[in-house]
Design an enzyme around this catalytic site. Structure first.
Site, PDB file in Angstrom:
ATOM      1  N   LYS A 112       0.860  -1.182   0.000  1.00 37.51           N
ATOM      2  CA  LYS A 112       0.000   0.000   0.000  1.00 37.51           C
ATOM      3  C   LYS A 112       0.901   1.238   0.000  1.00 37.51           C
ATOM      4  O   LYS A 112       1.934   1.249   0.686  1.00 37.51           O
ATOM      5  CB  LYS A 112      -0.872  -0.043   1.257  1.00 37.51           C
ATOM      6  CG  LYS A 112      -1.892   1.057   1.394  1.00 37.51           C
ATOM      7  CD  LYS A 112      -2.739   0.824   2.643  1.00 37.51           C
ATOM      8  CE  LYS A 112      -3.831   1.854   2.811  1.00 37.51           C
ATOM      9  NZ  LYS A 112      -4.692   1.582   3.993  1.00 37.51           N
ATOM     10  N   SER A 121      -9.486   1.363   3.281  1.00 30.87           N
ATOM     11  CA  SER A 121      -8.727   2.208   2.380  1.00 30.87           C
ATOM     12  C   SER A 121      -7.653   1.458   1.595  1.00 30.87           C
ATOM     13  O   SER A 121      -7.092   2.009   0.646  1.00 30.87           O
ATOM     14  CB  SER A 121      -8.052   3.329   3.165  1.00 30.87           C
ATOM     15  OG  SER A 121      -7.109   2.770   4.096  1.00 30.87           O
ATOM     16  N   SER A 173      -9.535  -1.119   7.349  1.00 31.00           N
ATOM     17  CA  SER A 173      -8.967  -0.989   5.997  1.00 31.00           C
ATOM     18  C   SER A 173      -8.172  -2.193   5.520  1.00 31.00           C
ATOM     19  O   SER A 173      -7.711  -2.219   4.370  1.00 31.00           O
ATOM     20  CB  SER A 173      -8.088   0.257   5.920  1.00 31.00           C
ATOM     21  OG  SER A 173      -8.867   1.407   6.085  1.00 31.00           O
TER      22      SER A 173
END
Lengths: 471, 71
Positions: free
Chosen positions: A84, A159, A183
């Protein structure tokens, strides 16, 4: 070689690891297969912000040479992963999906990045995410909006949106997400994969762009439970650079990959997770009920339990998360608000409007919730629930306040810091994945790994892959 | 318990100014419904009758590892 390049991307990391170790698979061939697939499909899936083609191949060549001469570093050696885009990577832009950090190139790896590299993992690139890890796809950020491989009109969750999409679509073998309110588990549930949020303090957050210091966690998203255990093994443990990281010893997580939950005590707070609420999907609840029945049939004692403070978790979570986010972003919100997307700008500003009394009261409620769940876990080994209250919505349904108005089933365990895992447990009629959430005692990742593994081996949902995206 | 009354736009503007944010009238207009949503949620936290010993202490990472492993 026992695989052809066209199926390498659907090997699990665990399967590939054995082939790499036994020199039946070349890290270079494996890495090239993923890079080719990213080039072919990611224009459609939008899961990557940065692809590191040259360095990945160079690292793969080095891994190949190491393995050939007998210098095998362990199960992640030669495994293509991605991160990420809020994990710092030395010399590689780390943007947190925001124009605010668009030009930021860290001079040092995050501790987790460094540990994965030391384990021999090959970094394919940096993955799309919701801006600064706040839930919701926002087209005004100017960054790619990852799409759900099971249905491209739907969001992959967030997210860690690119993390969920990339693993599910076979664009990397494993990844790290970050989790402040869900997330990791949310995208895992929406994308039909496994997401493991370890206990607060279990994994270092040094070099990871924060959203909310007391709620942020790091952890893996992978195709199956074995791969999550493998990733956690590499990144867990005390880090002197992160004052919140724990000294607790790290167990051998592979020892928990045991297909046996006989006698395990599982509590289900139905009053909260299965309540009559029009904002919660009946299809999710009935699918998870079937999964609970399966756990019972596998020998677990599944019982209804009560935890009244769960009803206040959402409010406490919002106040703490947005207040802490405001504290971090305050300067930029004043000096360059135009560089934030609309969603982050608005919600971070709200964080500046809570009172000190609001924040302290939220922390007190958090403490009482923690005590309540601690007491439950004196009797029960695991607390089970749906991971998400709804299957993945469409991009059209995802507004600035969508995540704030939808009941969060993941946030309570960010408040308490308990470990929690999401494992696929079924599909909606329209073919969207549904996840089962299993939470456990602090630092007792082994038990939730065992429960999730046992369920996975029974349900065998890992045999389903999303349809090949049309490009 | 009754829903808390929404604050006026003047009161909201003062709150925003106190946070050090410089927002246009249009930005204030669009932000206020979001604030009202969170204010309603937050009010519920203040309704809970907590005891004096219910401290504002977050989770401790120093907690020793659990001994039980289930089943």
């Amino acid at each position: 070689m026992t695989q052809t390049p066209t199926d390498l991307h659907y090997l699990t990391a665990h399967e590939a690891s054995g082939l790499l170790r036994d020199k039946k698979l070349s890290p270079v061939e494996l890495t090239r297969a993923f890079l080719d697939r990213i080039e072919r499909l990611d224009g459609t899936l939008q899961s990557y912000i940065t692809v590191l083609g040259e360095s990945a191949l160079s690292d793969a060549r080095e891994a190949e040479a190491d393995i050939q001469r007998g210098d095998y570093k362990g199960p992640l050696h030669g495994i293509p992963i991605a991160l990420k885009d809020l994990y710092d990577t030395e010399g590689v832009a780390t943007t947190a999906g925001s124009k605010v950090l668009a030009d930021r190139v860290p001079t040092e790896d995050a501790t987790t990045t460094a540990r994965l590299k030391a384990s021999g993992a090959i970094l394919l690139g940096k993955l799309a995410m919701h801006e600064f890890a706040l839930g919701g796809p926002d087209p005004t950020t100017g960054f790619p909006l990852a799409r759900n491989p099971w249905n491209l009109d739907h969001i992959p969750g967030g997210s860690s949106s690119g993390s969920g999409a990339a693993v599910a679509a076979g664009l990397c073998m494993a990844t790290l997400g970050s989790c402040t309110g869900g997330s990791i588990r949310g995208p895992a549930s929406h994308c039909g994969i496994v997401g493991l949020k370890a206990t607060y303090g279990r994994v270092s957050r040094y070099g990871v762009v924060p959203l909310s210091w007391t709620l942020d966690h790091c952890g893996p998203l992978t195709w199956n439970v074995e791969d999550s255990a493998m990733m956690l093994q590499s990144i867990a443990g005390r880090d002197p650079k992160d004052p919140t990281s724990s000294h607790a010893p790290v167990p051998d997580y592979s020892a928990s990959l045991v297909d046996d939950i006989r006698g395990m005590r599982i509590g289900v707070p139905r009053h909260f997770f299965f309540r009559d609420d029009p904002r919660i999907s009946d299809e999710v609840l009935s699918t998870v009920d079937t999964a609970l029945e399966a756990l019972r049939s596998l020998g677990a004692q599944v019982e209804e339990v009560s935890a009244p403070m769960l009803g206040y978790a959402g409010a406490a979570q919002s106040v703490i998360m947005l207040s802490e986010a405001f504290a971090y972003h305050e300067g930029n919100l004043r000096s360059r608000p135009q560089d934030f997307g609309e969603m982050c700008r608005a919600r971070f500003r709200i964080g500046g409007l809570f009172s000190g009394g609001d924040y302290v009261q939220a922390q007190r409620v958090r403490n009482v919730l923690n005590r309540e769940l601690d007491e439950l876990l004196e009797t029960y080994d695991v607390i089970a629930s749906p991971t998400m209250s709804n299957p993945a919505g469409t991009f059209e349904e995802a507004g600035v306040m969508t995540s704030a108005r939808t009941p969060s089933f993941t946030g309570p365990y960010n408040l308490t810091g308990m470990p929690a895992i999401s494992v696929p447990c079924g599909f909606t009629e329209s073919g969207l994945p549904i996840g089962l959430q299993l939470a456990g005692k602090p630092f007792d990742e082994p038990t939730i790994i065992r429960a999730a593994y046992t369920y996975q081996q029974h349900a065998r949902l890992y045999e389903n892959r999303p349809p090949e995206p049309q490009v | 318990m009754a829903e808390p009354k929404e604050i006026s736009m003047d009161h909201f503007s003062a709150l925003v100014a106190r946070a050090g944010l410089d927002l246009s009238a249009q930005e204030l207009e669009s932000l206020k419904p979001m604030y009202d949503h969170y204010a309603r949620q937050t009010a519920k936290l203040h309704e809970i009758d907590l005891a004096a010993e219910d401290l504002a202490v977050a989770f401790s990472p120093q907690q020793p590892p659990a001994t039980g492993s289930g089943g």
